[in-house]
Design an enzyme around this catalytic site. Structure first.
Site, PDB file in Angstrom:
ATOM      1  CB  ALA A  70      43.750  65.731 -19.289  1.00 48.17           C
ATOM      2  CD  GLU A  86      47.645  63.471 -14.933  1.00 50.85           C
ATOM      3  OE1 GLU A  86      47.345  64.559 -14.405  1.00 50.85           O
ATOM      4  OE2 GLU A  86      48.823  63.108 -15.089  1.00 50.85           O
ATOM      5  N   PRO A 108      46.946  66.714 -36.198  1.00 48.13           N
ATOM      6  CG  PRO A 108      45.287  65.903 -37.613  1.00 48.13           C
ATOM      7  CD  PRO A 108      45.503  66.808 -36.440  1.00 48.13           C
ATOM      8  N   GLY A 109      48.637  67.272 -38.345  1.00 49.79           N
ATOM      9  CA  GLY A 109      49.628  67.697 -39.318  1.00 49.79           C
ATOM     10  C   GLY A 109      51.017  67.829 -38.729  1.00 49.79           C
ATOM     11  CD  GLU A 134      49.678  69.308 -13.297  1.00 46.38           C
ATOM     12  OE1 GLU A 134      49.334  68.772 -14.347  1.00 46.38           O
ATOM     13  OE2 GLU A 134      49.435  68.844 -12.163  1.00 46.38           O
TER      14      GLU A 134
END
Length: 174
Positions: A70, A86, A108-109, A134
Site C-alpha cells: 500500500a 505500490e 475519522p475523528g 521502507e
C-alpha cells in the site's frame, strides 16, 4: 460546517489544522484535523490462494506489522494507479485483473485519510523498487491462514483487516 481554520503544521505527508466548526446539533467545537492525501492498498492473491503480505517495520506502531502492499496517493493520481504502483514497487508484482473492494477511513475523528482497497489477481513478477525509508519483508501466506491471523489479532493493521475480510466476502481465495 467549518467556520475558521488555522494551519498549525505543514509536513511532507500531512498537514495539521485547528478547525472551529459548527456541528449538526448547533454546538461549536474546536477540532484538530490531520489532512492526508489518502492511499490505496492491494489484496494480491496468487493462483495458489496465497496473499502477499509485507512484514513491515513501523516506528509509530512500535515495531513490526503485517500489511498489504500500500501507499500514499501522489497528487492527481487515481487510487487504482496508486495500488498498481505500490504493488510493483513493494512486492515486485503486476496484476492482470483488478477489482475495487471499497474504501476505509482509518480514524475519522482526527484524520481525513481515505484508503482505497483493491483485489489484484492474475499476478506476474516484475522488478521491485522499494523506497529507502521502507523496511519490510515480502511474504506469501495462505489466504485462509491470513484470515485466521486477522481474526485472532496477529494482523492488526486496519487497511489489511478490511482488505482481507472484503476479499473473503467476494469468495476470493476460499
Amino acid at each position: 460546517m467549518t467556520e475558521k481554520e488555522t494551519l498549525v503544521y505543514r509536513g511532507k505527508i500531512v498537514d495539521l489544522f485547528l478547525e472551529q466548526v459548527l456541528l449538526p446539533n448547533g454546538a461549536k467545537a474546536e477540532l484538530e484535523i490531520v489532512r492526508h492525501p489518502g492511499g490505496a492498498a492491494a489484496v494480491a492473491i496468487d493462483a495458489e490462494n496465497r496473499v502477499c503480505l509485507l512484514r513491515q517495520y513501523r516506528h509509530a506502531a512500535g515495531g513490526w506489522l503485517w500489511e498489504l502492499p500500500a501507499g500514499k496517493l501522489d497528487p492527481g493520481e487515481p487510487p487504482l494507479a496508486t495500488a498498481q504502483r505500490e504493488l510493483q514497487e513493494e512486492a515486485g508484482l503486476r496484476a492482470a485483473r483488478w477489482e475495487p473492494l471499497g474504501k476505509i477511513i482509518s480514524s475519522p475523528g482526527v484524520f481525513t485519510e481515505v484508503v482505497h482497497l483493491f483485489l489484484a489477481r492474475g499476478l506476474s513478477h516484475v522488478a521491485a523498487n522499494a523506497e529507502a525509508h521502507e523496511v519490510f519483508e515480502v511474504h506469501w501466506v495462505a489466504f485462509a491462514e491470513a484470515l485466521a491471523q486477522a481474526r485472532t489479532g496477529v494482523i492488526v493493521d486496519a487497511k489489511t483487516l478490511a482488505g482481507l475480510f472484503r476479499a473473503e466476502r467476494l469468495n476470493w481465495g476460499e
